[in-house]
Design a protein around this motif. Structure first.
Motif, PDB file in Angstrom:
ATOM      1  N   GLU A  35       0.810  -1.215   0.000  1.00 57.67           N
ATOM      2  CA  GLU A  35       0.000   0.000   0.000  1.00 57.67           C
ATOM      3  C   GLU A  35       0.850   1.275   0.000  1.00 57.67           C
ATOM      4  OE1 GLU A  35      -2.879  -0.117   3.122  1.00 57.67           O
ATOM      5  OE2 GLU A  35      -3.428  -2.198   2.718  1.00 57.67           O
ATOM      6  N   PRO A 222      -5.716  12.278 -10.991  1.00 61.74           N
ATOM      7  CA  PRO A 222      -6.120  11.285  -9.993  1.00 61.74           C
ATOM      8  C   PRO A 222      -6.890  10.121 -10.587  1.00 61.74           C
ATOM      9  CG  PRO A 222      -7.354  13.337  -9.714  1.00 61.74           C
ATOM     10  CD  PRO A 222      -6.241  13.624 -10.664  1.00 61.74           C
ATOM     11  N   TRP A 226      -5.508   6.256 -10.290  1.00 59.08           N
ATOM     12  CA  TRP A 226      -6.318   5.158  -9.752  1.00 59.08           C
ATOM     13  C   TRP A 226      -6.453   4.032 -10.776  1.00 59.08           C
ATOM     14  CZ3 TRP A 226      -8.106   2.965  -5.570  1.00 59.08           C
ATOM     15  CH2 TRP A 226      -9.097   1.986  -5.688  1.00 59.08           C
ATOM     16  N   THR A 229      -2.993   2.206 -10.762  1.00 58.45           N
ATOM     17  CA  THR A 229      -2.450   1.634  -9.530  1.00 58.45           C
ATOM     18  C   THR A 229      -3.476   0.868  -8.723  1.00 58.45           C
ATOM     19  OG1 THR A 229      -2.913   3.561  -8.128  1.00 58.45           O
ATOM     20  CG2 THR A 229      -0.858   3.597  -9.397  1.00 58.45           C
ATOM     21  N   ARG A 231      -4.871   1.968  -6.219  1.00 56.37           N
ATOM     22  CA  ARG A 231      -4.700   2.361  -4.815  1.00 56.37           C
ATOM     23  C   ARG A 231      -4.637   3.882  -4.708  1.00 56.37           C
ATOM     24  NH1 ARG A 231      -3.499  -1.965  -1.612  1.00 56.37           N
ATOM     25  NH2 ARG A 231      -2.599  -3.824  -2.618  1.00 56.37           N
ATOM     26  N   ARG A 232      -4.969   4.374  -3.528  1.00 59.44           N
ATOM     27  CA  ARG A 232      -4.822   5.792  -3.250  1.00 59.44           C
ATOM     28  C   ARG A 232      -3.395   6.041  -2.789  1.00 59.44           C
ATOM     29  NH1 ARG A 232      -8.693   9.694  -1.922  1.00 59.44           N
ATOM     30  NH2 ARG A 232      -7.862  11.520  -0.792  1.00 59.44           N
ATOM     31  N   PRO A 233      -2.640   6.925  -3.462  1.00 57.38           N
ATOM     32  CA  PRO A 233      -1.246   7.149  -3.074  1.00 57.38           C
ATOM     33  C   PRO A 233      -1.122   7.710  -1.659  1.00 57.38           C
ATOM     34  CG  PRO A 233      -1.699   8.048  -5.255  1.00 57.38           C
ATOM     35  CD  PRO A 233      -3.019   7.683  -4.659  1.00 57.38           C
ATOM     36  N   LEU A 234      -0.063   7.298  -0.993  1.00 57.11           N
ATOM     37  CA  LEU A 234       0.242   7.861   0.320  1.00 57.11           C
ATOM     38  C   LEU A 234       1.000   9.178   0.193  1.00 57.11           C
ATOM     39  CD1 LEU A 234       1.460   4.809   2.443  1.00 57.11           C
ATOM     40  CD2 LEU A 234      -0.830   5.769   2.273  1.00 57.11           C
ATOM     41  N   ALA A 236       2.216  12.253  -2.766  1.00 62.60           N
ATOM     42  CA  ALA A 236       2.118  12.789  -4.121  1.00 62.60           C
ATOM     43  C   ALA A 236       2.928  14.070  -4.190  1.00 62.60           C
ATOM     44  CB  ALA A 236       0.666  13.059  -4.501  1.00 62.60           C
TER      45      ALA A 236
END
Length: 282
Positions: A35, A222, A226, A229, A231-234, A236
């Protein structure tokens, strides 16, 4: 003593904010490696974009070749600006885009989209790669592949060493950057997300067509991140309104809204002058 993973970063609150974040994410009760996704813009964030984006130089040279072959093109934009060496026309188009006016950008795009129409993906990869390795920045006098910001390359390596998977989400051309992303940043081509022209399958080859597939900027970023990936980036990183800093060239046009949002949201803002001890690796 452990080697400093960020030798080009000064000992400032900004650097501390970055390392504290990584330590928190990777420490006990942190985030699983799968993640740990980070995404970065490219132009102006990972490498130089002034006095013009590197890909702009690449495409303008191609338009110049077209004008040489057909002088009548010099009567209309964007070939007219190329023939007259009116780089300010292109710069104004990008600035206006970040301020919400795409009139000139659409005119520019209409010419640029057909620059390599019919070129196979293999040939384009070779052409773009040779340009980036051989041609030199007009004011920094270094090969374009050597305009990557050393502190940001260090940051990418630091993140990788701590279990992060980094992607590049660029408003520039995906297929323009892919030939050198591994050697410059350690980012494999499959992790480059960017703008792209439409591709077609013709006579056993995949070739560039004269149309836009996606312009990877603003709200598209965004969505594209998405879609690639899942996933939501931690983390940016960006430098312009289209990515919502001070750098090797002092400019804020096109970044004013991003800086205002950063102040409101408490985002970490990196200053080239204050937070970096050097800009380039050599």
């Amino acid at each position: 003593m452990d080697r400093d993973p960020l030798p080009s970063w000064r000992d400032t609150p900004t650097r501390s904010a970055v390392t504290r974040f990584v330590e928190r994410v990777t420490g006990p009760g942190g985030v699983p490696p799968a993640e740990r996704i980070a995404v970065f813009d490219n132009d102006g964030t990972l490498w130089s974009e002034k006095p013009m984006p590197i890909q702009a130089d690449f495409l303008l040279r191609r338009l110049g070749e077209q004008v040489a072959a057909d002088p009548s093109l010099a009567a209309r934009q964007p070939w007219k600006a190329v023939a007259e060496r009116d780089h300010a026309w292109f710069d104004a188009a990008i600035t206006a885009h970040y301020e919400g006016d795409d009139t000139r950008l659409n005119t520019m795009a209409a010419g640029l989209l057909g620059a390599y129409e019919g070129t196979s993906i293999e040939d384009f990869d070779a052409i773009a790669g040779a340009f980036l390795r051989d041609e030199r920045h007009p004011t920094l006098d270094r090969a374009y592949v050597r305009t990557a910001f050393a502190p940001m390359v260090e940051l990418l390596r630091y993140l990788a060493a701590n279990g992060f998977t980094s992607y590049i989400a660029t408003g520039g051309g995906r297929d323009f950057l892919r030939p050198v992303s591994q050697e410059v940043y350690g980012i494999p081509p499959e992790r480059v997300i960017g703008s792209s022209v439409t591709l077609e399958y013709r006579d056993g080859r995949i070739v560039h067509a004269a149309g836009i597939d996606v312009f990877d900027d603003g709200p598209a970023k965004p969505v594209r991140i998405w879609s690639r990936t899942g996933r939501r980036p931690l983390l940016a990183g960006g430098n312009a309104n289209g990515d919502v800093a001070e750098r090797e060239f002092d400019y804020t046009a096109g970044a004013d809204a991003a800086l205002a949002e950063a102040a409101e949201q408490g985002w970490t803002v990196v200053s080239v002058r204050d937070d970096w001890s050097r800009v380039f690796a050599d």
